[in-house]
Enzyme design. Sequence first.
Site, mmCIF file in Angstrom:
data_model
loop_
_atom_site.group_PDB
_atom_site.id
_atom_site.type_symbol
_atom_site.label_atom_id
_atom_site.label_comp_id
_atom_site.label_asym_id
_atom_site.label_seq_id
_atom_site.Cartn_x
_atom_site.Cartn_y
_atom_site.Cartn_z
ATOM 1 N N ASN A 1 35.586 -0.581 20.270
ATOM 2 C CA ASN A 1 35.459 -1.702 20.940
ATOM 3 C C ASN A 1 34.123 -1.947 21.094
ATOM 4 O O ASN A 1 33.513 -0.722 21.378
ATOM 5 C CB ASN A 1 36.809 -2.222 21.915
ATOM 6 C CG ASN A 1 36.601 -3.604 21.901
ATOM 7 O OD1 ASN A 1 35.288 -4.820 20.809
ATOM 8 N ND2 ASN A 1 36.317 -3.987 23.028
ATOM 9 N N ASP B 1 43.548 -1.242 29.532
ATOM 10 C CA ASP B 1 42.820 -1.965 30.252
ATOM 11 C C ASP B 1 41.609 -2.794 30.451
ATOM 12 O O ASP B 1 40.929 -1.903 29.065
ATOM 13 C CB ASP B 1 42.470 -0.969 31.895
ATOM 14 C CG ASP B 1 43.643 -0.463 32.074
ATOM 15 O OD1 ASP B 1 44.413 -0.549 32.637
ATOM 16 O OD2 ASP B 1 43.440 0.959 32.397
ATOM 17 N N LEU B 2 41.143 -4.401 30.033
ATOM 18 C CA LEU B 2 40.531 -4.305 29.476
ATOM 19 C C LEU B 2 38.973 -3.737 29.464
ATOM 20 O O LEU B 2 38.769 -3.681 30.892
ATOM 21 C CB LEU B 2 40.092 -6.225 29.420
ATOM 22 C CG LEU B 2 39.481 -6.521 28.644
ATOM 23 C CD1 LEU B 2 39.797 -6.629 27.142
ATOM 24 C CD2 LEU B 2 39.031 -7.934 29.339
ATOM 25 N N ASP B 3 38.453 -3.672 28.811
ATOM 26 C CA ASP B 3 37.168 -2.930 28.451
ATOM 27 C C ASP B 3 36.739 -1.859 29.398
ATOM 28 O O ASP B 3 35.766 -1.485 29.529
ATOM 29 C CB ASP B 3 35.714 -4.446 29.026
ATOM 30 C CG ASP B 3 35.740 -5.395 28.102
ATOM 31 O OD1 ASP B 3 36.368 -4.690 26.703
ATOM 32 O OD2 ASP B 3 35.311 -6.365 27.930
ATOM 33 N N GLU B 4 37.629 -0.976 29.842
ATOM 34 C CA GLU B 4 37.694 0.138 30.057
ATOM 35 C C GLU B 4 38.226 1.252 30.032
ATOM 36 O O GLU B 4 38.305 2.717 30.973
ATOM 37 C CB GLU B 4 38.626 -0.100 31.585
ATOM 38 C CG GLU B 4 38.332 -1.592 32.685
ATOM 39 C CD GLU B 4 38.407 -1.658 33.362
ATOM 40 O OE1 GLU B 4 39.363 -0.457 34.198
ATOM 41 O OE2 GLU B 4 38.438 -2.432 34.727
#
Length: 283
Positions: free
Chosen positions: A188, A224-227
């Site tokens: 991403n 874990d969103l954007d992690e």
Amino acid sequence: MTVFPGSEYVLTLACPDRPGVVAAVSGLLAGRGCNIIESQQFGDQVGQRFFMRVQFSASEDLTSDFAALAPDFGMEFKLRDTAVKPRVLVMVSKFDHCLNDLLYRVRSGGLDIEVVAVASNHPDLRPLTQSYGIDYHHLPVTPDNKQKQEAEVLALVEHYQVDLVVLARYMQVLSQELCEKLAGRAINIHHSFLPSFKGAKPYHQAHARGVKLIGATAHYVTSDLDEGPIIEQEVVRVNHSHSPGDLVAMGRDVECITLARAVRWHAEQRVLLDGHKTVVFPR
């Protein structure tokens, strides 16, 4: 033993850090008449793990040889023929800059992958995609059909025998189930600021706060969103004279560069997972 040119392969491995790993790998390759083209390694002194990437020429596939060696060192390894291009599914929404950049790099020979299809929750980028002769799949998503839509995404992954999924500004949060099924093979790109600005119009928020740096982060997708584990980050300096529109334009550029590097390094097997981190062996 006579050395034959043969094909080029990339070996990546991870194992507990201990003496003899490099000697064992290089000895095996020398014994099979291989020629090492590039070799990089890293010993993680904190985690006591060892990571290695070797590119070499060989007259035959050595998977069985390394499979026999692996138990001696507790080694996890992958071996890839460099002539086989990774098959990539790109997912997008309405922003076209990252998709356009990836497709151009592939067509111009700057990115050695095969984009086999593009999927989107909007129809907007169908003309761009089809101008490159690539299949475009419009998969609308709503709160009511999200599970069905993600099943369709997985069906595309299977149908096209996809090796890597690239979220090129795909503005939907993937479910935990889909993230787990794509673990280690989905990348991403997102804007990354210091400080961080979440929600709508992040560049406008950054402008209002007078930031001096804007940037982007490419990472593996996790629940874990954007992690997820970070592959690459890039920043560009800005100042008070830049308008919100300037920041948006500069942000597009840095997102394209960062994503392209991450995809290229993954495709060349230069990225090894180390828990929540990555070990990257760039050229």
